[in-house]
Motif scaffolding. Structure first.
Motif, PDB file in Angstrom:
ATOM      1  N   ARG A 204       0.851  -1.186   0.000  1.00 32.62           N
ATOM      2  CA  ARG A 204       0.000   0.000   0.000  1.00 32.62           C
ATOM      3  C   ARG A 204       0.888   1.238   0.000  1.00 32.62           C
ATOM      4  NH1 ARG A 204      -2.904  -0.472   4.610  1.00 32.62           N
ATOM      5  NH2 ARG A 204      -4.638  -1.499   3.548  1.00 32.62           N
ATOM      6  N   ALA A 205       0.681   2.100  -0.994  1.00 33.15           N
ATOM      7  CA  ALA A 205       1.403   3.371  -1.065  1.00 33.15           C
ATOM      8  C   ALA A 205       0.448   4.473  -0.632  1.00 33.15           C
ATOM      9  CB  ALA A 205       1.906   3.620  -2.485  1.00 33.15           C
ATOM     10  N   SER A 217      -3.067   3.704  -2.457  1.00 32.76           N
ATOM     11  CA  SER A 217      -3.299   2.727  -3.512  1.00 32.76           C
ATOM     12  C   SER A 217      -2.561   1.442  -3.163  1.00 32.76           C
ATOM     13  CB  SER A 217      -2.806   3.267  -4.856  1.00 32.76           C
ATOM     14  OG  SER A 217      -2.918   2.272  -5.862  1.00 32.76           O
ATOM     15  N   THR A 218      -3.263   0.334  -3.216  1.00 26.82           N
ATOM     16  CA  THR A 218      -2.646  -0.966  -2.953  1.00 26.82           C
ATOM     17  C   THR A 218      -2.486  -1.710  -4.267  1.00 26.82           C
ATOM     18  OG1 THR A 218      -3.665  -1.066  -0.758  1.00 26.82           O
ATOM     19  CG2 THR A 218      -2.843  -3.135  -1.693  1.00 26.82           C
ATOM     20  N   ASP A 255       3.521   0.589   2.949  1.00 24.07           N
ATOM     21  CA  ASP A 255       3.129  -0.452   3.898  1.00 24.07           C
ATOM     22  C   ASP A 255       3.302  -1.789   3.182  1.00 24.07           C
ATOM     23  OD1 ASP A 255       1.946  -2.249   5.598  1.00 24.07           O
ATOM     24  OD2 ASP A 255       0.030  -1.183   5.764  1.00 24.07           O
ATOM     25  N   PHE A 256       4.329  -2.545   3.591  1.00 20.44           N
ATOM     26  CA  PHE A 256       4.621  -3.820   2.949  1.00 20.44           C
ATOM     27  C   PHE A 256       3.608  -4.907   3.329  1.00 20.44           C
ATOM     28  CE2 PHE A 256       8.640  -1.568   2.880  1.00 20.44           C
ATOM     29  CZ  PHE A 256       9.175  -1.895   1.647  1.00 20.44           C
ATOM     30  N   SER A 324       8.956   5.557   4.676  1.00 19.76           N
ATOM     31  CA  SER A 324       8.612   6.809   4.003  1.00 19.76           C
ATOM     32  C   SER A 324       9.675   7.237   2.995  1.00 19.76           C
ATOM     33  CB  SER A 324       8.414   7.917   5.042  1.00 19.76           C
ATOM     34  OG  SER A 324       7.965   9.098   4.427  1.00 19.76           O
ATOM     35  N   PHE A 325       9.196   7.774   1.859  1.00 15.37           N
ATOM     36  CA  PHE A 325      10.081   8.308   0.819  1.00 15.37           C
ATOM     37  C   PHE A 325       9.659   9.751   0.522  1.00 15.37           C
ATOM     38  CE2 PHE A 325      10.020   3.766   0.313  1.00 15.37           C
ATOM     39  CZ  PHE A 325      11.337   3.430  -0.001  1.00 15.37           C
ATOM     40  N   LYS A 326      10.617  10.650   0.552  1.00 15.74           N
ATOM     41  CA  LYS A 326      10.343  12.041   0.207  1.00 15.74           C
ATOM     42  C   LYS A 326      10.481  12.201  -1.307  1.00 15.74           C
ATOM     43  CE  LYS A 326      11.815  16.837   1.002  1.00 15.74           C
ATOM     44  NZ  LYS A 326      10.430  17.323   1.148  1.00 15.74           N
TER      45      LYS A 326
END
Length: 401
Positions: A204-205, A217-218, A255-256, A324-326
């Motif tokens: 899930r992003a 979105s998953t 979320d893995f 988290s990714f910036k």
């Protein structure tokens, strides 16, 4: 009545499939029609979506798309395809495709439909337009027109012919909102290392803009040395691009394990650790996570010096539930699937697609400041906008024929 259409992409082919009352001329710089269409949906042509909504579209003029989508909906597009002999199917996600799962099927059927009433002028680039005297100047000659339909696309997938040059010709005539790429991949300030390059997971992003969750979105997430891509990222893409254009702080949390809660995941890891007390964290994560990602997840958890294994596993679980990714920029701007920006829709009649500034000129498809989400929404817009334009041209210009 001389009707000219600029571009032979999906919007132009859609227009030709609707307009049968008068011969039209379609000018295209490529040697064939629908080049970009062949690449859509990874070559499968995701042409609309069962879950069509106004909320799937972005424009500075938020209500602009409503009439066109109501006037020619996804149900209307299904009927239109069936009338042309294009059978279709859909996935659980709502994405609709031709039954053949081939973009070429759609392109070929649309081209065959258009050929009866359209004169295609291939290998010809329009280099200037005299809107006052209604003249098109090409690399070879010039044409006079009575009605002009601009269906030249945006500035994405430039090798398909969509280079955005027409916007430069239009700038003195109407307002152009600076375009930026959408439905693309993104640069992250803190990407995973090269060892993780190309690793794909279902996750899930969740998109955050200025710290506020906007959408999630998953689906597939693909990690690259530059940042992130994959279907889940493409599904969030237009929101990401809007945030970047507005100079907002944009981040994506991965979320893995979207299928279970933090507590459930921790229980599973703790149970495995109890069964295999001598195993390292790397060994415990085998079977829980793609092997390419294990070292990086442990590194980002920062638990190397933890003596309390329970606490260390709880931190690993937090990392698995939220890494988290910036996001700092679009990565592949040249090959983005759609442009966010273009002809200002406040300067276009939403019921007819006719310009409010330029005499006898219409806009259809991506050339306008309308960008749909990933999932078939942009091809739907090409047809919906083309239907409005074709109806109005028929009413105004060929009503007596």
């Amino acid at each position: 009545m001389k009707i000219f259409v600029l571009g032979a992409g999906v919007a132009a082919l859609a227009f030709a499939s609707f307009f049968k009352e008068n011969k039209i001329n379609i000018i295209e710089k490529n040697s064939f029609a629908g080049r970009k269409l062949l690449a859509t949906g990874n070559g499968r042509c995701n042409f609309t979506n069962l879950n069509l909504s106004y909320d799937n579209y972005f424009s500075a003029n938020r209500d602009f798309v409503k009439y066109a989508l109501d006037n020619f909906s996804n149900k209307d597009l299904f009927k239109h395809f069936e009338k042309m002999g294009i059978e279709w199917t859909s996935l659980e996600s709502g994405r609709a495709y031709p039954k053949t799962m081939s973009s070429k099927t759609v392109r070929d059927c649309l081209y065959l439909e258009a050929k009866d009433m359209a004169n295609f002028i291939f290998d010809t680039e329009v280099i200037a337009i005299d809107f006052k005297n209604k003249l098109l100047y090409t690399s070879k000659n010039k044409f006079s027109y009575d009605v002009l339909v601009i269906a030249s696309g945006g500035n994405t997938l430039k090798n398909s012919g969509s280079d955005g040059k027409v916007w430069q010709m239009l700038k003195k005539e109407t307002n152009i909102i600076d375009p930026m790429p959408a439905i693309t991949n993104y640069l992250a300030l803190n990407p995973l290392p090269k060892a993780c390059k190309g690793t794909k997971v279902r996750a899930r992003a969740s998109l955050k803009i200025d710290g506020k969750k906007i959408k999630d979105s998953t689906d597939d997430v693909i990690f690259q040395a530059y940042g992130l891509t994959g279907t889940a990222i493409l599904n969030l893409s237009t929101y990401i691009s809007l945030g970047l254009r507005n100079k907002k702080d944009v981040s994506i949390d991965i979320d893995f394990y979207p299928e279970c809660s933090y507590n459930t995941l921790l229980e599973k890891l703790m149970a495995k650790a109890k069964r295999y007390p001598q195993r390292s964290f790397e060994e415990l994560l085998l079977g829980f996570l793609h092997e390419n990602l294990i070292k990086e997840i442990i590194k980002r958890s920062n638990i190397r010096n933890f003596k309390d294994k329970t606490k260390a596993l709880s931190i690993i679980c937090k990392t698995l539930k939220s890494t988290s990714f910036k996001i700092i920029d679009a990565h592949d701007k040249t090959n983005a699937q759609v442009s966010l920006g273009g002809v200002d829709t406040k300067r276009i009649n939403p019921k007819t697609m006719k310009s409010l500034d330029i005499r006898d000129t219409y806009f259809i498809g991506e050339v306008m400041d309308v960008a749909g989400d990933c999932g078939g929404y942009n091809i739907q817009w090409a047809f919906s906008s083309a239907k409005c334009a074709s109806d109005d041209i028929r009413r105004l210009y060929v009503k007596d024929k």
